[in-house]
Design an enzyme around this catalytic site. Structure first.
Site, PDB file in Angstrom:
ATOM      1  N   GLN A 160       0.828  -1.223   0.000  1.00 20.65           N
ATOM      2  CA  GLN A 160       0.000   0.000   0.000  1.00 20.65           C
ATOM      3  C   GLN A 160       0.853   1.261   0.000  1.00 20.65           C
ATOM      4  OE1 GLN A 160      -2.292   0.835   3.530  1.00 20.65           O
ATOM      5  NE2 GLN A 160      -3.722   2.176   2.446  1.00 20.65           N
ATOM      6  N   LYS A 184       6.241  -4.071  16.856  1.00 18.86           N
ATOM      7  CA  LYS A 184       6.494  -2.642  16.613  1.00 18.86           C
ATOM      8  C   LYS A 184       7.295  -2.025  17.761  1.00 18.86           C
ATOM      9  CE  LYS A 184       4.914  -2.183  12.537  1.00 18.86           C
ATOM     10  NZ  LYS A 184       5.918  -2.087  11.470  1.00 18.86           N
ATOM     11  N   ASP A 219      13.570 -11.288  -0.784  1.00 15.39           N
ATOM     12  CA  ASP A 219      12.871 -11.757   0.409  1.00 15.39           C
ATOM     13  C   ASP A 219      13.672 -11.210   1.589  1.00 15.39           C
ATOM     14  OD1 ASP A 219      11.874 -13.099   2.564  1.00 15.39           O
ATOM     15  OD2 ASP A 219      11.890 -15.082   1.620  1.00 15.39           O
ATOM     16  N   TYR A 256       1.572  -7.952  16.454  1.00 17.33           N
ATOM     17  CA  TYR A 256       2.019  -6.852  15.590  1.00 17.33           C
ATOM     18  C   TYR A 256       2.555  -5.706  16.458  1.00 17.33           C
ATOM     19  CZ  TYR A 256       1.364  -3.047  12.103  1.00 17.33           C
ATOM     20  OH  TYR A 256       1.521  -1.984  11.253  1.00 17.33           O
TER      21      TYR A 256
HETATM   22  C1  AKB Z   1      -3.080  -1.977  10.861  1.00 11.16           C
HETATM   23  O1  AKB Z   1      -4.287  -1.716  11.004  1.00 11.16           O
HETATM   24  O2  AKB Z   1      -2.570  -3.053  11.218  1.00 11.16           O
HETATM   25  C2  AKB Z   1      -2.176  -0.901  10.303  1.00 11.16           C
HETATM   26  C3  AKB Z   1      -1.578  -0.064  11.374  1.00 11.16           C
HETATM   27  C4  AKB Z   1      -2.400   0.921  12.094  1.00 11.16           C
HETATM   28  O3  AKB Z   1      -0.420  -0.206  11.668  1.00 11.16           O
HETATM   29  N1  AKB Z   1      -2.904  -0.092   9.385  1.00 11.16           N
END
Ligand code: AKB
Length: 320
Positions: free
Chosen positions: A12, A148, A55, A144
């Protein structure tokens, strides 16, 4: 930035960033890379300058490309997003952490600068929800988000310990019309525009009243370039700048689109995994450090973004 490698270049952000960077730094100075070359809408990225299959888990492949093109800056966008990550946490950890580690190691060896996106996902349920400060509690509850926070710290470490010029931004949900987002929690705010135009009805998987920070892609691209071009001595928060352009819930974006498409309808069918993630994130970030340290100043609010999105998408979807 003179010779730039972009990983995840067909995603994106990458599919728009590469074209913008090529316009500024020269076509042959921006090397787009991706694990494959078969994504929709990737033709202009592949045809308009160097493209390499890379990769990020294959450090030799990446190091070879960095030396082949004498790369001095790596913009590392290859990553798995929040909702997909909850479905496969092991894969997320592998791609997001080992990919970043490989990038940082190559940057250390070859003296490259590195840009890595962080996210509003770096915060969690115990973080102050409104005007979330730059420095505050970070106890995310998604894999996630964990990747981060770890990524922010790892980038700080590579700067402090090895002098690698690492920089990064905590992006909110990004809204754009070129390539679709790949499995995030904020994706509804992109799909709503497509469905408003195509079927005039949107089934929303996030509950009414759930606010999240958002940003239109042109502002996100400017942010990356401005941050990377800032004189390093001005940067205090190198790898984790809060930035935002707007904050809304599904009803607010729906009502804004309805101003242009009066017959548009929304119904709710909440996805429990995404809803839980969304509720663990802030309602709105405080981005004053980004404004002060490198002049962050977004141009698009919800109303300006909606006008532009509908116009550009009508063209793309060939809707009169
Ligand atoms: C997600 O929704 O995972 C991403 C983000 C906010 O990092 N768009």
């Amino acid at each position: 930035m003179k010779r730039i490698l972009v990983t995840g270049a067909l995603g994106q952000i990458g599919s728009e960033l590469v074209l913008k960077l090529r316009g500024i730094y020269g076509q042959n100075n921006v090397i787009a890379s991706s694990k494959g070359n078969d994504k929709d809408g990737s033709k202009d990225v592949i045809d308009s300058g160097p493209f390499e299959i890379v990769d990020v888990l294959d450090s030799k492949q990446m190091a070879d490309v960095v030396s082949k093109y004498s790369v001095d800056t790596i913009i590392h966008l290859a990553a798995i997003l929040s909702a997909i990550g909850e479905g496969n946490p092991h894969l997320l950890w592998d791609v997001n952490m080992n990919g970043l580690y490989n990038v940082l190691e190559i940057a250390r060896e070859r003296k490259c600068a590195v840009f890595t996106p962080s996210s509003i996902a770096a915060f969690g349920p115990s973080t102050p929800k409104d005007l979330t400060p730059q420095e505050t509690i970070q106890r995310p509850t998604t894999i996630y988000g964990v990747s981060k926070v770890a990524g922010e710290l790892l980038c700080d470490y590579y700067y402090q310990r090895f002098g690698v010029d690492t920089r990064g931004l905590r992006f909110p949900g990004l809204i754009s019309y070129k390539a679709l987002p790949g499995g995030g929690t904020t994706d509804y705010a992109v799909h709503i525009y497509y469905d408003a135009l195509k079927s005039k009805k949107f089934i929303c998987n996030i509950k009414k009243g759930t606010k999240m920070d958002m940003m239109y892609m042109p502002d996100a691209l400017e942010a990356i370039i401005n941050l990377m071009e800032t004189e390093p001595s001005r940067l205090i928060h190198r790898n984790a700048f809060n930035i935002t352009a707007m904050s809304f819930d599904p009803e607010e974006i729906y009502k804004e689109i309805k101003k242009h498409i009066p017959e548009f309808k929304i119904v709710y069918d909440v996805d429990l995994v995404k809803q839980k993630i969304a509720e663990s994130w802030p309602n709105s970030l405080d981005d004053k450090d980004a404004r002060r340290e490198w002049g962050w100043n977004p141009k698009y609010d919800l109303s300006a973004m909606t006008i532009d999105m509908l116009e550009k998408l009508k063209e793309k979807l060939n809707i009169k």
